[in-house]
Scaffold this active site. Structure first.
Site, PDB file in Angstrom:
ATOM      1  N   HIS A 191      76.786  37.282  -0.937  1.00  0.00           N
ATOM      2  CA  HIS A 191      77.711  36.890  -1.998  1.00  0.00           C
ATOM      3  C   HIS A 191      78.699  35.827  -1.550  1.00  0.00           C
ATOM      4  O   HIS A 191      79.072  34.958  -2.326  1.00  0.00           O
ATOM      5  CB  HIS A 191      78.415  38.126  -2.562  1.00  0.00           C
ATOM      6  CG  HIS A 191      77.501  38.932  -3.417  1.00  0.00           C
ATOM      7  ND1 HIS A 191      77.046  40.171  -3.053  1.00  0.00           N
ATOM      8  CD2 HIS A 191      76.902  38.647  -4.592  1.00  0.00           C
ATOM      9  CE1 HIS A 191      76.228  40.624  -3.985  1.00  0.00           C
ATOM     10  NE2 HIS A 191      76.131  39.730  -4.930  1.00  0.00           N
ATOM     11  N   ARG A 298      79.702  35.619 -13.145  1.00  0.00           N
ATOM     12  CA  ARG A 298      79.966  36.708 -12.193  1.00  0.00           C
ATOM     13  C   ARG A 298      81.454  37.065 -12.257  1.00  0.00           C
ATOM     14  O   ARG A 298      82.249  36.621 -11.426  1.00  0.00           O
ATOM     15  CB  ARG A 298      79.608  36.266 -10.778  1.00  0.00           C
ATOM     16  CG  ARG A 298      78.123  36.105 -10.508  1.00  0.00           C
ATOM     17  CD  ARG A 298      77.885  35.798  -9.028  1.00  0.00           C
ATOM     18  NE  ARG A 298      76.507  35.937  -8.642  1.00  0.00           N
ATOM     19  CZ  ARG A 298      75.655  34.916  -8.495  1.00  0.00           C
ATOM     20  NH1 ARG A 298      76.049  33.692  -8.715  1.00  0.00           N
ATOM     21  NH2 ARG A 298      74.414  35.146  -8.121  1.00  0.00           N
ATOM     22  N   ARG A 334      78.554  38.921 -17.286  1.00  0.00           N
ATOM     23  CA  ARG A 334      78.094  40.115 -16.580  1.00  0.00           C
ATOM     24  C   ARG A 334      79.307  40.959 -16.227  1.00  0.00           C
ATOM     25  O   ARG A 334      80.309  40.435 -15.734  1.00  0.00           O
ATOM     26  CB  ARG A 334      77.351  39.729 -15.297  1.00  0.00           C
ATOM     27  CG  ARG A 334      76.892  40.967 -14.523  1.00  0.00           C
ATOM     28  CD  ARG A 334      76.106  40.604 -13.306  1.00  0.00           C
ATOM     29  NE  ARG A 334      76.958  40.102 -12.246  1.00  0.00           N
ATOM     30  CZ  ARG A 334      76.493  39.713 -11.063  1.00  0.00           C
ATOM     31  NH1 ARG A 334      75.190  39.745 -10.816  1.00  0.00           N
ATOM     32  NH2 ARG A 334      77.307  39.271 -10.137  1.00  0.00           N
ATOM     33  N   GLU A 432      67.263  44.123 -11.225  1.00  0.00           N
ATOM     34  CA  GLU A 432      67.424  43.789  -9.814  1.00  0.00           C
ATOM     35  C   GLU A 432      67.204  45.003  -8.911  1.00  0.00           C
ATOM     36  O   GLU A 432      67.384  44.931  -7.708  1.00  0.00           O
ATOM     37  CB  GLU A 432      68.780  43.133  -9.563  1.00  0.00           C
ATOM     38  CG  GLU A 432      69.964  43.849 -10.173  1.00  0.00           C
ATOM     39  CD  GLU A 432      71.279  43.092  -9.994  1.00  0.00           C
ATOM     40  OE1 GLU A 432      71.342  42.108  -9.248  1.00  0.00           O
ATOM     41  OE2 GLU A 432      72.279  43.527 -10.602  1.00  0.00           O
ATOM     42  N   ASN A 455      67.931  38.048  -6.199  1.00  0.00           N
ATOM     43  CA  ASN A 455      68.637  38.199  -4.920  1.00  0.00           C
ATOM     44  C   ASN A 455      68.638  39.658  -4.486  1.00  0.00           C
ATOM     45  O   ASN A 455      68.295  39.996  -3.347  1.00  0.00           O
ATOM     46  CB  ASN A 455      70.088  37.719  -5.039  1.00  0.00           C
ATOM     47  CG  ASN A 455      70.182  36.300  -5.518  1.00  0.00           C
ATOM     48  OD1 ASN A 455      69.224  35.553  -5.392  1.00  0.00           O
ATOM     49  ND2 ASN A 455      71.317  35.930  -6.079  1.00  0.00           N
ATOM     50  N   ASP A 456      69.045  40.516  -5.408  1.00  0.00           N
ATOM     51  CA  ASP A 456      69.037  41.942  -5.067  1.00  0.00           C
ATOM     52  C   ASP A 456      67.622  42.513  -5.120  1.00  0.00           C
ATOM     53  O   ASP A 456      67.248  43.330  -4.280  1.00  0.00           O
ATOM     54  CB  ASP A 456      69.952  42.721  -6.016  1.00  0.00           C
ATOM     55  CG  ASP A 456      71.391  42.678  -5.540  1.00  0.00           C
ATOM     56  OD1 ASP A 456      71.616  42.907  -4.331  1.00  0.00           O
ATOM     57  OD2 ASP A 456      72.288  42.387  -6.342  1.00  0.00           O
ATOM     58  N   ARG A 466      70.232  41.309   2.227  1.00  0.00           N
ATOM     59  CA  ARG A 466      70.328  39.896   1.865  1.00  0.00           C
ATOM     60  C   ARG A 466      71.407  39.150   2.639  1.00  0.00           C
ATOM     61  O   ARG A 466      71.393  37.922   2.702  1.00  0.00           O
ATOM     62  CB  ARG A 466      70.581  39.752   0.353  1.00  0.00           C
ATOM     63  CG  ARG A 466      71.858  40.383  -0.105  1.00  0.00           C
ATOM     64  CD  ARG A 466      71.964  40.457  -1.620  1.00  0.00           C
ATOM     65  NE  ARG A 466      72.569  39.288  -2.223  1.00  0.00           N
ATOM     66  CZ  ARG A 466      72.922  39.203  -3.499  1.00  0.00           C
ATOM     67  NH1 ARG A 466      72.706  40.211  -4.313  1.00  0.00           N
ATOM     68  NH2 ARG A 466      73.467  38.126  -3.976  1.00  0.00           N
ATOM     69  N   CYS A 503      68.030  34.790 -12.980  1.00  0.00           N
ATOM     70  CA  CYS A 503      69.290  34.186 -12.539  1.00  0.00           C
ATOM     71  C   CYS A 503      69.545  34.344 -11.041  1.00  0.00           C
ATOM     72  O   CYS A 503      70.629  34.041 -10.574  1.00  0.00           O
ATOM     73  CB  CYS A 503      70.468  34.755 -13.331  1.00  0.00           C
ATOM     74  SG  CYS A 503      70.722  36.511 -13.073  1.00  0.00           S
TER      75      CYS A 503
HETATM   76  C1  PEP Z   1      70.928  38.781  -8.123  1.00  0.00           C
HETATM   77  O1  PEP Z   1      71.036  39.841  -7.524  1.00  0.00           O
HETATM   78  O2  PEP Z   1      69.893  38.086  -8.121  1.00  0.00           O
HETATM   79  C2  PEP Z   1      72.063  38.251  -8.897  1.00  0.00           C
HETATM   80  C3  PEP Z   1      71.941  37.177  -9.632  1.00  0.00           C
HETATM   81  O3  PEP Z   1      73.258  38.891  -8.778  1.00  0.00           O
HETATM   82  P1  PEP Z   1      74.237  38.708  -7.509  1.00  0.00           P
HETATM   83  O4  PEP Z   1      73.677  37.585  -6.671  1.00  0.00           O
HETATM   84  O5  PEP Z   1      75.575  38.403  -8.032  1.00  0.00           O
HETATM   85  O6  PEP Z   1      74.129  40.028  -6.844  1.00  0.00           O
HETATM   86 MG    MG Z   2      72.703  41.170  -7.920  1.00  0.00          MG
END
Ligand code: PEP
Ligand code: MG
Length: 583
Positions: A191, A298, A334, A432, A455-456, A466, A503
């Protein structure tokens, strides 16, 4: 020249003077002083001791009121030490005898004392060694020697090289002075990296050894495209790098000229390219690159960058600003995704395994008051334009249902209060968590849209943190296991007639664009600075080729094979683009 490899986070090339910030004790590296500075440094120590003593007295009085006299006793030890002539004398002697600066003299004297306590073999004194750390932190803060203080007071152009940063610290960097950021830890999608990539400066992460190998004030080059840090480059190397940077700038300027051309494939399929933002002020940059709306706001950064929880009006103000600036385009808000590596004042207590712990929607459902404040503001702003709400990290149906119930509840509250609010706010969820991806068909009956958070999803499917650079080579959203889930989620959404976007950072990678379109995605939401590149790829490719690529890729067994195949296909479909990226 020394070259340190790193993980590329935000593109660009920057040359400049290094400012190196190691951990807490970093600022206490010895800065030898001259004879004539001795008195001044001694005075600074006296001031710090007095200041911290009065700070502690205030804390003690507050604790006495809140928790009683016994609890306030813990401050007696700290205060006793501060007034102890032995500690004061030890610090001042170091300044006078060794010509140590005030911070170094303080830190070393406290370290000596702590060692003596630990050697006493008495559990009470060993515990006191921890209290000494607290005292040291307070004194060093007053002396302006903590890494975090240095970051806040940067006042000349530098390339910041930091052992670690929090997302909130990254958000607070002043890019008038910070020309590039190098983080020793972290990965592409941690993050803090995501936050840093919104700053519009080159950023690299996972740059092992950088705070050790780079000397303060030395010249360094950050290459955010290739992911490397160059230390003390020679003149001809610098000239070459500058030439690369100006070619890149020309390429960006050219891409911006085409920013407002629609994102339509060569065979006429329209793709919506939206932006991921962390703060409302990013919208103007998003519109400059032709973003079609916000696919991911976010909002937790409202929390992380403030010194207290935002009020309903503060939420509303930010959302209203974003919505107005978007000029009729959709804003997808979100709800708070706090916890894990996004902790600030609202974060949960330290957990043994925070990525699997009380984060995101789980945290909100346990902190209903805070959650309801946010939901009220979202419903209110949604009365003023096209707004959607999206819940993160939904893993099981009960979480989605509880979140929806909370939304209905505050809607009734607003109705009773006579405050304008939306009656038909579209409600979506992020996909996710693998359980949600596998149950996508079932979830699709209960929401208006999906947004896939690769990402998650990648970290949970592959069991790879990550944000941990030690396992960064195992983390890849191009792994076929992740891609199969993306495909199934997109087809479940299509089957149920709901929207589905993606996303995660995968949407920002031009190498993956053909594949994502071929897997059925028609909306991508990404880091604004990457939009021109992705639009260019979209305009160069044919959907029939994208679908063929997706079929080909899903038969492969590793992310490396996938990437090789995709690079080859992109080279065929958009040869100019591929050649430029390779340069
Ligand atoms: C993700 O997890 O892909 C996402 C877009 O949310 P964040 O990166 O804020 O966890
Ligand atoms: Mg996420």
């Amino acid at each position: 020249m020394l070259q340190l490899p790193a993980i590329p986070v935000a593109p660009g090339l920057a040359v400049g003077e290094a400012m190196v910030v190691r951990d807490l004790r970093e600022g206490v590296e010895r800065q030898p002083i001259e004879d004539q500075q001795v008195d001044g440094e001694c005075l600074r120590v006296q001031d710090a001791l007095e200041h911290v003593a009065s700070e502690l007295e205030q804390d003690r009085d507050r604790v006495k009121v809140d928790l009683g006299a016994e609890a306030a006793e813990i401050f007696a030890f700290h205060l006793g030490l501060l007034r102890d002539p032995a500690l004061r004398g030890a610090i001042l002697n170091r300044i006078r005898d060794n010509l140590d600066d005030a911070a170094h003299a303080t830190a070393e004297s406290i370290l000596d004392l702590s060692r003596r306590f630990q050697a006493l073999n008495d559990p009470i004194f060993r515990e006191k060694a921890d209290d000494l750390l607290d005292l040291e932190r307070r004194l060093l803060r007053r002396l302006g020697a903590l890494g975090e203080d240095r970051i806040q007071s940067i006042d000349r152009p530098v390339i910041l090289i930091a052992a670690r940063l929090t997302p909130a610290q990254a958000a607070g960097l002043d890019t008038t002075f910070v020309k590039a950021l190098v983080m020793e830890t972290g990965g592409r999608t941690s993050h803090v990296s995501i936050m840093a990539s919104a700053l519009g400066i080159p950023v690299i992460a996972g740059c092992r050894g950088s705070t050790r190998h780079v000397k303060e004030h030395s010249t360094v080059v950050v290459d955010g495209d290739a992911g490397r840090l160059l230390v003390r480059p020679l003149d001809d190397e610098l000239a070459q790098l500058r030439e690369m940077a100006s070619r890149r700038a020309a390429r960006i300027a050219e891409a911006l000229d085409h920013a407002h051309e629609p994102a339509v494939t060569a065979d006429g399929v329209e793709i919506s390219i939206q932006g991921n933002i962390e703060l409302a002020r990013e919208i103007s940059g998003l519109l400059e690159v032709g973003g079609d709306g916000v696919g991911l706001f976010r909002t937790e950064y409202l929390y992380l960058t403030a010194s207290r929880a935002p009020t309903e009006e503060e939420h509303l103000q930010q959302y209203r600003k974003a919505l107005n600036d978007l000029g009729g385009r959709t804003l997808t808000i979100r709800t708070f995704d706090l916890g894990a590596d996004k902790v600030g004042l609202a974060g949960p207590d330290p957990e043994p395994n925070p990525m699997l712990g009380l984060r995101s929607i789980r945290y909100c459902l346990r902190n209903m008051q805070m959650f309801r404040i946010q939901l009220r503001a979202i419903l209110r702003v949604a009365a003023e334009g096209p707004v959607r709400v999206m819940f993160p990290l939904i893993g099981v149906h009960s979480e989605l249902r509880q979140a929806r119930m909370a939304l209905e509840d505050v809607r009734e509250e607003l109705l009773e209060e006579g405050l304008p609010h939306s009656r038909d706010l579209p409600v979506g969820m992020m996909i996710e968590v693998p359980s949600a991806a596998l149950m996508a068909s079932s979830f699709a009956r209960e929401v208006d849209f999906f947004s896939i958070g690769t990402n998650d999803l990648t970290q949970y499917v592959l069991a790879v943190d990550r944000g941990n650079d030690s396992v960064a080579s195992l983390y890849s959203s191009a792994h076929p296991a992740v891609l199969r889930m993306v495909k199934d989620v997109a087809s479940a959404a299509r089957h149920h007639g709901i929207d589905c976007s993606l996303c995660g950072e995968a949407a920002s990678d031009p190498c993956l664009t053909m594949l994502l379109l071929g897997l059925g995605l028609r909306t991508l939401s990404l880091t604004p600075s990457r939009i021109p590149d992705i639009r260019r790829v979209v305009r160069s490719v044919r959907m029939a080729d994208c679908e063929r690529v997706a079929r080909r890729v899903l038969c492969l067994e590793s992310d490396r094979q996938v990437i090789r195949c995709l690079q080859e296909e992109l080279g065929r479909a958009a040869p100019d683009f591929r050649a430029e990226q390779g340069s």
